[in-house]
Design a protein around this motif. Structure first.
Motif, PDB file in Angstrom:
ATOM      1  N   SER A 149       0.220  -1.226   0.139  1.00  0.00           N
ATOM      2  CA  SER A 149       0.443  -0.464   0.127  1.00  0.00           C
ATOM      3  C   SER A 149       0.567   1.119   0.065  1.00  0.00           C
ATOM      4  N   GLY A 150       2.087   1.177   1.005  1.00  0.00           N
ATOM      5  CA  GLY A 150       2.702   2.679   0.552  1.00  0.00           C
ATOM      6  C   GLY A 150       3.477   2.815  -0.603  1.00  0.00           C
ATOM      7  N   ASN A 151       3.656   4.039  -1.001  1.00  0.00           N
ATOM      8  CA  ASN A 151       3.587   4.380  -2.515  1.00  0.00           C
ATOM      9  C   ASN A 151       3.193   3.018  -3.628  1.00  0.00           C
ATOM     10  N   SER A 152       2.503   2.252  -3.451  1.00  0.00           N
ATOM     11  CA  SER A 152       1.628   1.476  -4.117  1.00  0.00           C
ATOM     12  C   SER A 152       2.518   0.854  -4.926  1.00  0.00           C
ATOM     13  N   GLU A 153       3.488   0.352  -4.299  1.00  0.00           N
ATOM     14  CA  GLU A 153       4.126  -0.617  -5.353  1.00  0.00           C
ATOM     15  C   GLU A 153       3.730  -1.712  -5.476  1.00  0.00           C
ATOM     16  N   THR A 154       4.311  -2.653  -6.581  1.00  0.00           N
ATOM     17  CA  THR A 154       3.838  -3.776  -7.541  1.00  0.00           C
ATOM     18  C   THR A 154       4.405  -4.447  -8.202  1.00  0.00           C
ATOM     19  N   ARG A 155       4.255  -6.413  -7.390  1.00  0.00           N
ATOM     20  CA  ARG A 155       5.237  -7.015  -8.054  1.00  0.00           C
ATOM     21  C   ARG A 155       4.280  -7.802  -9.262  1.00  0.00           C
ATOM     22  N   HIS A 156       5.181  -8.184 -10.132  1.00  0.00           N
ATOM     23  CA  HIS A 156       4.024  -9.825 -10.847  1.00  0.00           C
ATOM     24  C   HIS A 156       5.250 -10.550 -10.820  1.00  0.00           C
ATOM     25  N   ILE A 157       4.761 -11.809 -10.303  1.00  0.00           N
ATOM     26  CA  ILE A 157       5.523 -12.699 -11.241  1.00  0.00           C
ATOM     27  C   ILE A 157       4.599 -13.811 -11.423  1.00  0.00           C
ATOM     28  N   ALA A 158       4.808 -13.978 -13.161  1.00  0.00           N
ATOM     29  CA  ALA A 158       4.680 -14.918 -13.875  1.00  0.00           C
ATOM     30  C   ALA A 158       4.980 -16.293 -13.347  1.00  0.00           C
ATOM     31  N   LEU A 159       3.673 -17.659 -13.305  1.00  0.00           N
ATOM     32  CA  LEU A 159       3.784 -18.764 -12.367  1.00  0.00           C
ATOM     33  C   LEU A 159       4.001 -19.812 -14.060  1.00  0.00           C
ATOM     34  N   ASN A 160       4.531 -20.767 -13.636  1.00  0.00           N
ATOM     35  CA  ASN A 160       4.765 -22.091 -14.367  1.00  0.00           C
ATOM     36  C   ASN A 160       5.558 -21.440 -15.592  1.00  0.00           C
ATOM     37  N   VAL A 161       6.375 -20.550 -16.051  1.00  0.00           N
ATOM     38  CA  VAL A 161       6.904 -20.109 -16.922  1.00  0.00           C
ATOM     39  C   VAL A 161       9.076 -20.161 -17.336  1.00  0.00           C
ATOM     40  N   PRO A 162       9.309 -20.064 -17.919  1.00  0.00           N
ATOM     41  CA  PRO A 162      10.709 -19.943 -17.973  1.00  0.00           C
ATOM     42  C   PRO A 162      11.257 -18.476 -17.973  1.00  0.00           C
ATOM     43  N   HIS A 163      12.113 -18.346 -17.056  1.00  0.00           N
ATOM     44  CA  HIS A 163      12.899 -16.519 -17.595  1.00  0.00           C
ATOM     45  C   HIS A 163      12.925 -16.668 -18.672  1.00  0.00           C
ATOM     46  N   ALA A 164      12.407 -15.034 -19.054  1.00  0.00           N
ATOM     47  CA  ALA A 164      12.841 -14.544 -20.473  1.00  0.00           C
ATOM     48  C   ALA A 164      14.290 -14.101 -20.578  1.00  0.00           C
ATOM     49  N   VAL A 165      14.126 -14.590 -22.234  1.00  0.00           N
ATOM     50  CA  VAL A 165      15.763 -14.579 -22.670  1.00  0.00           C
ATOM     51  C   VAL A 165      16.828 -13.290 -22.466  1.00  0.00           C
ATOM     52  N   ASN A 166      17.164 -13.479 -21.885  1.00  0.00           N
ATOM     53  CA  ASN A 166      18.290 -12.002 -22.100  1.00  0.00           C
ATOM     54  C   ASN A 166      17.872 -10.720 -21.351  1.00  0.00           C
ATOM     55  N   PRO A 167      16.447 -11.086 -20.744  1.00  0.00           N
ATOM     56  CA  PRO A 167      15.880  -9.653 -20.094  1.00  0.00           C
ATOM     57  C   PRO A 167      16.956  -8.792 -19.849  1.00  0.00           C
ATOM     58  N   LYS A 168      16.534  -7.381 -19.949  1.00  0.00           N
ATOM     59  CA  LYS A 168      17.226  -6.001 -19.213  1.00  0.00           C
ATOM     60  C   LYS A 168      17.046  -5.993 -17.795  1.00  0.00           C
ATOM     61  N   PRO A 169      17.892  -5.723 -17.395  1.00  0.00           N
ATOM     62  CA  PRO A 169      18.100  -5.413 -15.635  1.00  0.00           C
ATOM     63  C   PRO A 169      16.808  -4.120 -15.663  1.00  0.00           C
ATOM     64  N   SER A 170      16.129  -4.351 -14.687  1.00  0.00           N
ATOM     65  CA  SER A 170      14.933  -3.213 -14.103  1.00  0.00           C
ATOM     66  C   SER A 170      14.981  -3.178 -12.804  1.00  0.00           C
ATOM     67  N   TRP A 171      13.930  -2.556 -13.029  1.00  0.00           N
ATOM     68  CA  TRP A 171      13.863  -2.562 -10.744  1.00  0.00           C
ATOM     69  C   TRP A 171      13.584  -3.531 -10.069  1.00  0.00           C
ATOM     70  N   TYR A 172      12.376  -4.269 -10.747  1.00  0.00           N
ATOM     71  CA  TYR A 172      12.444  -5.828 -10.158  1.00  0.00           C
ATOM     72  C   TYR A 172      12.161  -6.803 -10.714  1.00  0.00           C
ATOM     73  N   GLY A 173      13.466  -6.807 -11.931  1.00  0.00           N
ATOM     74  CA  GLY A 173      14.398  -7.683 -12.275  1.00  0.00           C
ATOM     75  C   GLY A 173      13.082  -8.747 -13.420  1.00  0.00           C
ATOM     76  N   ASP A 174      12.962  -9.605 -13.372  1.00  0.00           N
ATOM     77  CA  ASP A 174      12.493 -10.573 -13.818  1.00  0.00           C
ATOM     78  C   ASP A 174      12.224 -12.008 -13.085  1.00  0.00           C
ATOM     79  N   SER A 175      10.882 -11.849 -12.205  1.00  0.00           N
ATOM     80  CA  SER A 175      10.908 -13.047 -11.515  1.00  0.00           C
ATOM     81  C   SER A 175       9.186 -14.338 -11.760  1.00  0.00           C
ATOM     82  N   VAL A 176      10.141 -15.188 -11.245  1.00  0.00           N
ATOM     83  CA  VAL A 176       8.965 -16.022 -12.263  1.00  0.00           C
ATOM     84  C   VAL A 176       9.232 -17.423 -11.088  1.00  0.00           C
ATOM     85  N   GLY A 177       8.097 -18.013 -10.675  1.00  0.00           N
ATOM     86  CA  GLY A 177       6.962 -19.111  -9.854  1.00  0.00           C
ATOM     87  C   GLY A 177       6.422 -20.065 -10.333  1.00  0.00           C
ATOM     88  N   HIS A 178       6.552 -20.652  -8.963  1.00  0.00           N
ATOM     89  CA  HIS A 178       6.091 -21.920  -9.056  1.00  0.00           C
ATOM     90  C   HIS A 178       5.386 -22.640  -8.404  1.00  0.00           C
TER      91      HIS A 178
END
Length: 279
Positions: A149-178
């Protein structure tokens, strides 16, 4: 002929029964955690926003014992700021040097930076130790979304997928989960080096790789994250830490950082300000 029809009916019934039983067993075996139970949708971090040590692992950076930390609201005591303990043996020398310079500036009167006070994205695992708000978790079969809630910070975690190919560095990176039983496992790479790991302003490099294991504990009353931090550019060894949250009944509130700020203490928060209006 009649016997054949009767046998087919029996076999069909048994097949349906077996399918139903299998479905019931699968449902009973489904231990996927529900992080957002109806009516109790928010989580609040326990303690002062520090990462807890894990036995057998190098310890996370904490408060310098020469400068005890006193949080706001401590009866009869003046609050102090966080001064990182740079004697932590797991830190590379460049990180010690950066943190010592920052400590010296804070001790000389500079306000200690946090992502929340600076209206800056917290990164990972900085998101896990954000202060002054509550966490809401939304789950779908394809994605887990985490909103602080503070700053309305948001993370998105894709499920059951591999990491992106050669992802560009970013504030929240490339997050995958299962899910592994009752645990959500999140793997994050491609983080830029503009954030801090914690509220003690521990820096990191773009080699940072973070694994989080989110699970409910104490019959769902608490949420716990087991973090594994691997950054050979900053630390001598991979290390682990814990972070815990309490489940609370709370209406989720919008708390935008860049609008309607109150600053009764006259602190320079380095809040970004646009040079011109959007419209």
């Amino acid at each position: 002929m009649r016997k054949s029809c009767k046998n087919r009916k029996i076999l069909g019934f048994l097949g349906s029964l077996a399918a139903l039983t299998a479905a019931q067993q699968a449902a009973a075996a489904d231990t996927t955690p529900n992080f957002a139970a109806t009516g109790q949708t928010a989580w609040v971090g326990i303690g002062i926003g520090a990462l807890l040590p894990v036995p057998g692992s190098p310890e996370p950076v904490g408060q310098d014992p020469a400068y005890p930390y006193i949080p706001n609201g401590t009866p009869g005591k003046q609050p102090t700021q966080r001064i990182s303990d740079i004697s932590n043996p797991n830190l590379k020398q460049w990180a010690r040097d950066v943190m010592k310079k920052d400590n010296d500036e804070v001790l000389a009167g500079k306000f200690a930076f946090t992502a929340r006070s600076g209206c800056q994205a917290a990164g990972v695992p900085g998101f896990d130790v954000l202060l002054g708000g509550a966490l809401q978790i939304l789950q779908t079969p394809r994605e887990v979304t985490m909103i602080f809630s503070g700053n309305s910070e948001t993370r998105h975690i894709a499920l059951n997928v591999p990491h992106a190919v050669n992802p560009k560095p970013s504030w929240y990176g490339d997050s995958v989960g299962h899910y592994e039983g009752d645990t959500l496992v999140v793997d994050t790479i491609a983080l830029n080096d503009k954030t801090f790991l914690d509220n003690y302003r521990t820096p990191h490099t773009d080699k940072l790789h973070v694994t989080e294991r989110w699970r409910l504990i104490e019959n769902g009353a608490k949420l716990e994250i087991l973090l594994t931090i691997d950054d050979p550019g900053t630390f001598n060894r991979t290390w682990q830490a814990l972070r815990q949250y309490d489940r609370v009944n709370r209406t989720f509130a919008e708390d935008n950082c860049s609008e309607n700020n109150l600053n009764p203490f006259g602190i320079d928060y380095k809040t970004p300000v646009a040079s011109k209006s959007d419209f």
